[in-house]
Design an enzyme around this catalytic site. Structure first.
Site, PDB file in Angstrom:
ATOM      1  N   ASP A 201       0.836  -1.193   0.000  1.00  0.00           N
ATOM      2  CA  ASP A 201       0.000   0.000   0.000  1.00  0.00           C
ATOM      3  C   ASP A 201       0.874   1.248   0.000  1.00  0.00           C
ATOM      4  OD1 ASP A 201      -2.800   1.026   0.456  1.00  0.00           O
ATOM      5  OD2 ASP A 201      -1.820   1.938   2.188  1.00  0.00           O
ATOM      6  N   GLU A 264       1.740  -0.471  -4.936  1.00  0.00           N
ATOM      7  CA  GLU A 264       0.765   0.548  -5.331  1.00  0.00           C
ATOM      8  C   GLU A 264       1.565   1.829  -5.574  1.00  0.00           C
ATOM      9  OE1 GLU A 264      -3.135   3.097  -3.903  1.00  0.00           O
ATOM     10  OE2 GLU A 264      -1.555   2.595  -2.487  1.00  0.00           O
TER      11      GLU A 264
HETATM   12  C1  GLC Z   1      -4.156   3.084  -0.655  1.00  0.00           C
HETATM   13  C2  GLC Z   1      -5.344   2.175  -0.513  1.00  0.00           C
HETATM   14  C3  GLC Z   1      -6.514   2.993  -0.084  1.00  0.00           C
HETATM   15  C4  GLC Z   1      -6.196   3.606   1.262  1.00  0.00           C
HETATM   16  C5  GLC Z   1      -4.897   4.394   1.217  1.00  0.00           C
HETATM   17  C6  GLC Z   1      -4.382   4.662   2.593  1.00  0.00           C
HETATM   18  O1  GLC Z   1      -4.322   4.025  -1.641  1.00  0.00           O
HETATM   19  O2  GLC Z   1      -5.570   1.487  -1.725  1.00  0.00           O
HETATM   20  O3  GLC Z   1      -7.697   2.243  -0.012  1.00  0.00           O
HETATM   21  O4  GLC Z   1      -7.229   4.453   1.666  1.00  0.00           O
HETATM   22  O5  GLC Z   1      -3.876   3.679   0.575  1.00  0.00           O
HETATM   23  O6  GLC Z   1      -3.933   3.477   3.196  1.00  0.00           O
END
Ligand code: GLC
Ligand code: CA
Length: 517
Positions: A201, A264
């Protein structure tokens, strides 16, 4: 010779645990529910699962605020249930990836509870604390994910703490060496239990500028390049973060088979995206958000070529179009148009690299407009409809009953279920359904594009037709509203999204064997 990594040519399935299958009548999906329905996934032919956060959490951001990195959220089951899922999935040849959140913890995590107990607390430096600015205000101009200041005043200790997301998601201070040691232990804990890897994440987060300099103004309003009018130059994408992934990659590679790190990587800049692969010594996979947000299909051909050119040689691209933040591609890309949904699946499942499907993509599930009183996402409540995230998190539609086969009929699911017409049961035995098409494409992908990284080459074709060669395949997609001829290299046609006219109908795509021209 070492074997090709299993994710080359593979399909991962992002399973939003809370919304897939409720086994115990509380309206929330859970791990025993996943085990119940694993046969759907092995029938579909996916190679791996990425489970949305499974760790204990107060759920201010539905699991992205972790209070225990080595546990399982009681609403989802026990660690024994997770072990059983890994074993049961493994029996079907399916690997399990967890979601890891290293940019921040929950403010309820024992580290933060201790850190907040005093300036000399043992874990104080696990977090980013700062004194007020000379005028008494916030330390700098950084904004959180709602557009408010990213700094929260902490009266008990007279400093601000940083939260790039909600105030209950306290940013970790990666300048602190002990944090690195903690995460090494967390990685090893799960890898030792048979977890195949992590989706990381906010992989572009972690380190923040040591001097906490102000972010400069944005050059464009684009969400991938800016946050509420700022370029996140000092609060994200810091060069030091790459060092963390070099260490994690060594840990992952120390296992057999090597464990997978999928980031991500939120950026609109393909060079920045490529940087997370390092010199094949950082993440093996990085999500491609420019593709997620592209106009489908028109912007895809160029963007895919640019991606291939930007990635280092041998790097494995990742293709996805839906997730729990951005909503579902059948709505965003395809505006609910059946022909377009079918074409999108054909493209996603025939590009070389790793394809990540989001639960429901396989049946063409669309976003669900969730009425204000039923919304559950605090981060986007009251935001514009395109920003609201609940719309893409509604329960999986297993059948056309009111509870959709997600939960028992007497139970109210945590979010409303979408329209009955689009469901697994009806599509499973219909050879013309989106689900049958998807399964056939996954099958062709496995047979033709796995076991190494296939190439990608544009093929000459009629105006309005996007055609490419990959592995032994020729793929052609008619982007135009009028019929078009098939490319000259078209051999035996393996999959067709349309009705089987002699050429390519409007918005029709084919996968064929490639002949020499
Ligand atoms: C990422 C996740 C999202 C979350 C954010 C903070 O973007 O995919 O759902 O709110 O991180 O952890
Ligand atoms: Ca449940």
């Amino acid at each position: 010779m070492t074997a090709a990594p299993w994710w080359h040519g593979a399909v991962l399935y992002q399973l939003y645990v809370r919304s897939w299958r409720d086994s115990n009548g509380d309206g929330y999906g859970d791990i025993p529910g996943i085990i119940d329905r694993l046969d759907h996934l092995s029938w579909l032919g996916v190679d791996g699962l990425w489970l949305s956060p499974t760790m204990p959490s107060p759920d201010v951001d539905w699991g992205y605020d972790i209070s225990d990195y080595t546990g399982v959220h009681p609403e989802f089951g026990t660690i024994g249930d997770l072990d059983a899922l890994i074993a049961e999935a493994g029996r079907r040849g399916i690997r399990v990836l967890l979601d890891l959140v290293p940019n921040h913890t929950s403010s309820a995590h024992p580290w933060f509870v201790d850190a907040a107990s005093g300036r000399d607390a043992e874990h104080r430096d696990y977090y980013v604390w700062a004194d007020p600015a000379p005028d008494g205000g916030v330390p700098n101009n950084w904004l959180d994910s709602t557009g408010r200041s990213a700094w929260q005043w902490h009266p008990a200790t007279g400093q601000y703490y940083l939260h790039n997301y909600l105030p209950g998601q306290t940013d970790i201070n990666w300048w602190e060496q002990r944090v690195h040691d903690e995460f090494r232990r967390i990685l090893e804990f799960w890898f030792d239990r048979g977890v195949a890897g992590f989706r990381i994440d906010v992989a572009h987060g972690l380190y923040k500028d040591a001097e906490l300099r102000d972010n400069p103004p944005a050059l464009t309003p684009d969400d991938l390049a800016s946050r509420f009018g700022q370029r996140t130059v000092y609060s994200a994408h810091r060069p030091e973060t790459h060092g963390v992934y070099r260490v994690w990659r060594k840990i992952a590679d120390g296992y057999a088979p090597p464990r997978l790190l999928l980031g991500e990587t939120w950026t609109g800049d393909l060079a920045a995206l490529a940087s997370y692969y390092g010199n094949d010594d950082e993440l093996q996979l990085s999500f491609n958000f420019p593709v997620v947000f592209a106009e489908f299909p028109d912007e895809l051909p160029d963007l895919i070529e640019q991606t291939m050119a930007a990635l280092p040689p041998g790097a494995c691209p990742v293709w996805t179009a839906s997730n729990h933040d951005v909503g579902r591609f059948p709505s965003r890309w395809c505006h609910g148009e059946p022909a377009s949904i079918r074409l999108a699946l054909l493209v996603l499942l025939t590009l070389p690299g790793t394809t990540v499907l989001y639960y429901g993509d396989e049946i063409g599930m669309t976003d669900v407009a969730v009425p204000a009183e039923l919304q559950r996402d605090a981060m986007t409540r009251g935001a514009s409809p395109q920003r609201q995230r609940d719309r893409g998190r509604t329960p999986m539609r297993w059948n056309d009953t009111p509870a959709g086969g997600f939960c028992e009929p007497s139970v109210t699911p945590w979010l409303p279920i979408g329209p009955a017409e689009v469901n697994v049961a009806d599509q499973r035995h219909d050879p013309g359904s989106v689900l049958s098409l998807c399964r056939r494409l996954v099958d062709v992908r496995r047979a033709e594009l796995s076991g190494g990284l296939a190439g990608y080459q544009r093929v000459k074709s009629a105006p309005g037709v996007w055609a490419y060669a990959t592995g032994s395949l020729l793929v052609a997609a008619n982007l135009a509203a009028t019929p078009a001829p098939l490319p000259a290299q078209t051999g035996e046609i393996l999959v067709r999204t349309g009705r089987g006219a002699p050429g390519l109908g409007p918005a029709e795509g084919i996968v064929a064997r490639r002949q020499a021209d």
